[in-house]
Design an enzyme around this catalytic site. Structure first.
Site, PDB file in Angstrom:
ATOM      1  N   SER A 880       1.175  -0.929  -0.105  1.00 55.75           N
ATOM      2  CA  SER A 880      -0.124  -0.090   0.278  1.00 55.75           C
ATOM      3  C   SER A 880       0.797   0.978   0.190  1.00 55.75           C
ATOM      4  O   SER A 880       2.414   0.720  -0.355  1.00 55.75           O
ATOM      5  CB  SER A 880      -0.597   0.126   1.262  1.00 55.75           C
ATOM      6  N   HIS A 899      -8.390   6.150  -5.210  1.00 49.80           N
ATOM      7  CA  HIS A 899      -8.036   5.862  -3.855  1.00 49.80           C
ATOM      8  C   HIS A 899      -7.588   4.122  -3.285  1.00 49.80           C
ATOM      9  O   HIS A 899      -8.060   3.104  -2.689  1.00 49.80           O
ATOM     10  CB  HIS A 899      -9.621   5.253  -3.467  1.00 49.80           C
TER      11      HIS A 899
END
Length: 977
Positions: A880, A899
Site C-alpha cells: 500500500s 483510492h
C-alpha cells in the site's frame, strides 16, 4: 495526434498519461482518463469509459469528468471517478457518490406475504403497503421500503438445470452458496439458491363484511370490546387480520380441539406450533407456552408411547370469533360443519391460506408409492351417517377450489368404518391426482402450512419430480432419434455405442417402438433415496445449478428494497439482493511483531466485528446514534473512544458541518445502530503493515513514518446506514425529478438540482453518513489500540499509536475550485472557456480520494506545509502507499487522486481461479503475511491477483503530480469480513 482504440471509444492523447473522450452530441464536457496504456487496456475491458461519457451529461458539470488510474465499472458512475458540478446551477447525484441498484423486468414474480406472488411492476403504487418474502435464517416477510424504475437496460435470461428461469440485468445479485454474486459474474455450472414454493397470484379480494356486532348480539359487551379493540369486529374480507384467522381456523379444524371455558387447543410439532403462536399474537391474543407430555397410544392392538406437544389460548373472544367463522362447537365427527359460508367469495390466495393450514394438519406428506412414483396426497374425515352430507360438501368445495387453481383431484371416496360406540361412521377421502405436473402445481402453489416437515418433503418432491421429468424428456428424445435413424438404415449396434443409455432401450426404440412415455431407467434414483441425499435448508431453500445465461434484449427494469437485514427477496423463486481509509502509526518495528503475527491476527479478529450483518464495537440507542450522525468524532472524544489528536489528524477534523440526523431515514438509522464499529465485508479490512520504502524523506518525517515501522491501515465505511441513505434518496429523486432523469443517458445517474429541497436534504444526510463512517473507523482504531496493548503488554500511548490521517473515499463535498467561464463569466466546459474564476462546486468522488496540496487551507495544520496525507491500499499480497497531495491536483483533478488498486476480476471469477485456504497458505509461507477472514471465499475474492498493479496506479499519480509518493508499506497480517 496519438489515439488509443478502446473499442467503442477512440481516446485522444492530451499528454503523457492523460487521455480524452472528445466532447460530442449532448456531452456537456469532455471525459478524461488518467492512465498508462497498460492500465488503459484494463480500464477498457468493462463499462468504465461508457459510464464516464454518461457522467459528462450531468447539468452543471465543469471542465471534464475524470477517471483515475484505478477506475473500474460501477453503478452509473465509474468507481475511481471524479466530477466537479456547479453547486448553484448544477446537480448533486447519489450515483456519483455510490449506491447499489439491481434490476429485474416488470414481469418478474415477487413472493409476498400470505402465500401470494405479484409482478414486480405492479408493486409500484402499493409497495409501501406490502411485505416481501425474505430468505434469512428462515423464510419470513419484511416491509418493502424502496421501489425503483431504472429505464431500459440489457437483460439476460437465466435457466437452471431444473428448469427455473428468471431475467435480470448483469449487475443484479443472486444468492449463491458463497454469498451474493452479480449475474454478470455467474455462468453455466455455477450454483445459485432458489425457493421452489411459488404461491398463488395476488388478486384484490371482493370487499364485503363477514361479521358484525349483530353476530355477537348475545355476547357480553366486554367480549365485543376485545374484538373491536383488535380490529376484528366488524370483520371484512379485505382486513389483514382475516388472513391470520383463515390459517388458524383451517389448522384447528384439522388438529385442534375445544377445552374448558374459552380454551382452544392446538397440537403439532414444537416449531410448527411456534408459527401458529406468532400468528395468534399478530391478531392481538396471548397464547400459552408450548406444553409437552408423554402419552400412551394403541392402534390395531399395538401399544406405543409418544410425546404430544400443544398450546392453548384462553380468550373467550377468540374462541367465539372462530366459532362464528365456522369452527364446530361439538365433536367434529358428529357436527354438521362444512366450508365456511364466505370462503368461496374470497380471493384464491385467501382460500389457500385456509386449505393449506388444514392440509398441514390432516394431509399425508409426499411419499413413494413404489420407486419413482409418488402416492396421491390424501386428506380424510370421519363423519356420522347423519352428518356425512356436510362432510361430502366440505370435500366438494375443496376440490372445486383446487380445480380453480389448476390442481386436479380424484373422485371423493367413502368407506364404511367400524362404528364407534355412539355413532355409525363413514370415512370420506379426497386425493390429489399423482400426475407429476399436477403434484408440482399443488406442492408449489398451495402445499402445507404450519408443518415444516411436510413443507421440506414437498420441496424435495418438487425437485425430484422435475428431475424425473427431465430424464423422461431425455429418453423420449433419444427414442425418437433412434427410431428415425434406424428407419433410415443406420445399424442398431452403432446406435448403441453412440447413446449413453442401456442397449435394451435402443433395441425397443429401433425395432418395436413404444406406447406412451418411457419410464426413467433402472439406475434413476428412487424417491426415498433422493430424499435421503437431497438437502433442504432451514429456510426452505435449495441449491441449484445454472444451465444457461443468454442475452434477451433490453427492457425497462425495476427493483425493490426490503427492511430485513438479509436484504434479499424471492423473485421467480430465486433469492436475489460509503467507505474511507485511515492509518494508525506505532513506534513498533517489524522485529517487535515477528513471531507474534498469528497471535496478533487472532486477537484482532476476535476483537473487531467483521462480515455481513449486524454487530459492532458499541451498541447505540436512538439518542446516541443521533449524536454520532450530528457530531462525528467529537462524540467519540466525549465518550472516551478518541483523543484530541485524533480529531486534528482527520479530514474535516472528523465532523462534517451541515450534517442533519433528521434527514436520515429511520430505516437507515436502524441498520447503522447495530453496526457502529465494524469492518463489514468485501474489500473492507484491517491490515497491520510495515514501512518498506521511503521516497520523500522530508515529507515522511513530517508524517511520522520511517522504514521498518509498524502501521495499521483500516479500510471501511458507513456500513448499511450509508447505503440506505443513498437508496432512500435515489427513490425520492427519481420520483421528484423525472424530467431531469429523462434527459440523462443512464437512469443510475439520478440527480437533484442544486438548491432544491431534495438536494439540500440529501447533502445533509450524506454528511451525517460521513460522520458515522468516521466514528465507525475511530471505534475500530480504539479497539485496535486495546488489542495491541494486550498483545504487547504496554499502554498504547507508550507505543505512540497515533492517527496519521483519515480520508473519505465516497463523498460529494462543497469545495471552491477554478473553473472555465465564457466571456460573460458563466461556467462552461473546457472547449468554450476563455477565462477562469473560482466557483463553489459539488465535487463528487466515487472511489477516489481528496488530494489537496501544500498550502491549502483545508489541509490539517500539522501537514499544511507539506500537503495532505493520502492513503492508497493495495491488495493483501502487495504494498500500500502513503502519498501527499500533489501540486497539480487542484488544476487537473479538482484536488483528487486514486483510492486503491482497482479490481481486475469479478468475485466469481476470482473464486473460480483461487481457493481461499490456498491463498492464505501461500501468503503465509512465501511472504509471511497472516490473513484471517470469515470464510475462505472472502479470501479468494480478495486474492492479490484480483487487483490492478497498485505500483503502476501510484506511479501514474506521482508522474502527473496529483498525488506524490511518500512511503510504501507491506502487509504483516490482515483481517477481513
Amino acid at each position: 495526434m496519438t489515439t488509443y482504440d478502446a473499442g467503442e471509444f477512440t481516446l485522444e492523447k492530451v499528454r503523457e498519461y492523460v487521455w480524452k473522450i472528445p466532447q460530442t452530441g449532448e456531452m456537456r464536457v469532455p471525459g478524461r482518463v488518467l492512465a498508462s496504456e497498460e492500465l488503459l487496456a484494463e480500464i477498457s475491458e468493462d463499462l468504465s469509459l461508457k459510464q464516464l461519457k454518461n457522467t459528462t451529461h450531468l447539468p452543471g458539470i465543469q471542465k471534464y469528468a475524470i477517471a483515475m488510474p484505478d477506475a473500474h465499472q460501477g453503478y452509473g458512475f465509474p468507481v475511481g471517478g471524479v466530477a466537479g458540478i456547479d453547486a448553484e446551477n448544477g446537480v448533486i447525484s447519489p450515483g456519483a457518490v455510490g449506491y447499489d441498484i439491481n434490476c429485474l423486468p416488470g414481469s418478474t414474480d415477487v413472493r409476498l406475504s400470505f402465500g401470494r406472488r405479484m409482478e414486480l411492476e405492479d408493486l409500484r403504487e402499493r409497495f409501501e403497503d406490502e411485505r416481501a418474502i425474505v430468505a434469512g435464517d428462515e423464510l419470513t416477510d419484511s416491509p418493502i421500503r424502496l421501489f425503483t424504475e431504472s429505464g431500459t437496460k440489457p437483460v439476460y435470461r437465466v435457466e437452471t438445470t431444473r428448469g427455473q428461469t428468471i431475467q435480470a440485468t448483469a449487475e443484479h445479485p443472486f444468492l449463491t452458496p458463497d454469498g451474493m454474486v452479480e449475474l454478470g459474474d455467474l455462468g453455466p455450472g455455477d450454483q445459485t439458491i432458489v425457493q421452489p414454493f411459488r404461491g398463488l397470484e395476488h388478486e384484490d379480494p371482493e370487499a364485503f363484511t363477514i361479521l358484525t356486532e349483530d353476530d355477537f348480539a348475545d355476547a357480553n359487551p366486554q367480549l365485543k370490546r376485545v374484538l373491536t379493540d383488535r380490529n376484528l369486529l366488524p370483520l371484512r374480507s379485505t382486513d389483514e387480520e382475516l388472513n391470520y384467522l383463515l390459517k388458524i381456523l383451517g389448522f384447528h379444524l384439522g388438529d385442534g380441539s375445544l377445552g374448558g371455558e374459552g380454551q382452544l387447543w392446538f397440537y403439532g410439532e414444537p416449531e410448527d406450533l411456534e408459527s401458529i403462536r406468532e400468528d395468534v399474537k399478530s391478531i392481538g391474543f396471548t397464547p400459552s407456552k408450548v406444553y409437552s407430555r408423554d402419552r400412551q397410544h394403541e392402534i390395531d392392538g399395538s401399544s406405543f408411547k409418544a410425546t404430544e406437544h400443544s398450546f392453548k389460548t384462553t380468550s373467550k373472544a377468540l374462541r367465539r370469533l372462530l366459532i362464528e367463522l365456522g369452527l364446530p362447537e361439538d365433536s367434529k365427527i358428529s357436527s354438521e360443519f362444512s366450508t365456511p359460508w364466505f370462503l368461496d367469495r374470497l380471493a384464491d390466495w385467501q382460500q389457500a391460506l385456509f386449505y393449506s393450514a388444514f392440509f398441514g394438519a390432516e394431509m399425508n406428506a409426499p411419499a413413494a408409492q413404489h420407486d419413482t412414483n409418488l402416492y396421491c396426497p390424501k386428506v380424510s374425515q370421519n363423519r356420522t351417517v347423519e352428518t356425512v352430507d356436510s362432510g361430502r360438501q366440505f370435500f366438494e368445495d375443496m376440490a372445486a377450489f383446487l380445480s380453480d387453481v389448476g390442481i386436479e383431484t380424484n373422485e371423493i371416496e367413502s368407506f364404511e368404518t367400524d362404528s364407534n360406540r355412539d355413532h355409525d361412521t363413514i370415512r370420506l377421502r379426497l386425493g390429489i391426482k399423482n400426475d407429476s405436473q399436477n403434484l408440482i402445481r399443488f406442492f408449489s402453489t398451495v402445499g402445507y402450512r404450519y408443518n415444516r416437515d411436510k413443507q421440506r418433503r414437498a420441496i424435495k418432491a418438487i425437485e425430484y419430480l422435475k428431475r424425473k421429468e427431465r430424464e423422461i424428456v431425455r429418453r423420449e428424445r433419444i427414442a425418437s432419434e433412434v427410431q428415425a435413424r434406424a428407419d433410415g438404415g443406420e445399424p442398431v449396434r452403432e446406435l448403441k455405442e453412440e447413446y449413453d443409455i442401456n442397449d435394451r432401450f435402443i433395441e425397443r426404440s429401433a425395432w418395436s417402438g413404444r406406447e406412451g412415455r418411457p419410464r426413467p431407467g433402472e439406475t434413476f434414483l428412487d424417491f426415498e433415496d433422493f430424499c435421503e441425499d437431497f438437502e433442504v435448508q432451514e429456510n426452505l431453500t435449495v441449491t441449484t445449478t445454472v444451465d444457461s445465461i443468454e442475452h434477451v434484449g433490453e427492457k425497462t427494469v425495476y427493483d425493490i428494497g426490503v427492511e430485513h437485514d438479509a436484504h434479499n427477496f424471492l423473485a421467480n423463486g430465486f433469492v436475489v439482493s460509503n467507505c474511507g481509509v485511515r492509518m494508525l502509526k506505532t513506534n513498533l518495528t517489524y522485529a517487535d511483531v515477528q513471531g507474534r503475527e498469528e497471535e496478533l491476527v487472532d486477537a484482532l479478529f476476535e476483537a473487531i466485528p467483521a462480515g455481513l450483518g449486524g454487530g459492532g464495537v458499541v451498541q447505540t440507542d436512538v439518542d446516541t446514534l443521533e449524536d454520532v450522525l450530528e457530531r462525528g468524532v467529537d462524540w467519540a472524544l466525549e465518550e472516551g473512544y478518541a483523543v484530541e489528536a485524533d480529531l486534528a489528524h482527520c479530514e474535516d477534523e472528523g465532523v462534517r458541518p451541515g450534517a442533519d440526523p433528521d434527514a436520515v431515514s429511520q430505516k437507515a438509522k436502524d441498520r447503522g445502530r447495530q453496526q457502529l464499529g465494524s469492518l463489514g465485508s468485501g474489500n473492507h479490512f484491517l491490515e497491520v503493515q510495515r514501512v518498506t520504502d521511503v521516497y520523500r524523506a522530508d515529507v515522511a518525517e513530517r508524517f511520522g513514518l520511517k522504514e521498518d515501522q509498524i502501521v495499521v491501515l483500516i479500510h471501511c465505511g458507513s456500513r448499511g446506514l450509508g447505503h440506505q441513505v443513498c437508496t432512500d434518496y435515489l427513490r425520492d429523486i427519481e420520483q421528484a425529478h423525472q424530467g431531469l432523469l429523462e434527459q440523462l443517458p443512464d437512469k443510475e445517474l439520478a440527480a437533484a438540482p442544486a438548491g432544491s429541497h431534495l438536494a439540500e436534504e440529501y447533502y445533509a444526510a450524506m454528511n451525517a453518513a460521513i460522520n458515522f463512517a468516521w466514528v465507525n473507523r475511530q471505534l475500530i482504531m480504539h479497539r485496535t489500540r486495546e488489542v495491541f496493548a494486550d498483545v504487547f503488554d504496554r499502554d498504547w500511548r507508550d507505543m505512540e499509536m497515533e492517527l496519521l490521517y483519515d480520508v473519505a473515499h465516497n463523498i460529494a463535498k462543497k469545495e471552491t475550485h477554478d473553473v472555465g467561464v465564457d466571456p460573460e463569466g458563466r461556467p462552461v466546459g473546457e472547449a468554450d472557456a476563455v477565462d477562469s474564476e473560482e466557483r463553489e462546486l459539488f465535487v463528487h468522488r466515487k472511489g477516489a480520494t481528496r488530494a489537496f496540496p501544500a498550502g491549502h487551507p483545508e489541509v490539517p495544520a500539522a501537514y499544511r506545509d507539506v500537503g495532505q496525507p493520502i492513503i492508497i491500499p493495495g491488495s493483501m499480497g502487495s504494498g500500500s502507499y502513503v502519498l501527499r497531495g500533489g501540486e497539480n491536483s487542484l488544476e487537473e483533478t479538482f484536488g483528487s487522486t486514486a483510492h486503491g488498486a482497482g479490481r481486475l476480476m469479478s468475485r466469481t471469477e476470482a473464486k473460480n481461479i483461487y481457493w481461499g485456504e490456498d491463498v492464505q497458505d501461500d501468503l503465509r509461507e512465501t511472504q509471511q503475511i497472516y490473513v484471517k477472514a470469515e470464510s475462505g471465499a472472502t479470501v479468494a475474492e480478495e486474492a492479490p491477483g484480483v487487483y490492478k498493479d497498485v505500483d503502476e496506479v501510484v506511479r501514474i499519480s506521482d508522474e502527473l503530480g496529483i498525488g506524490d509518493r511518500v512511503a510504501r508499506t507491506f502487509p504483516v497480517c490482515n483481517i477481513k469480513g
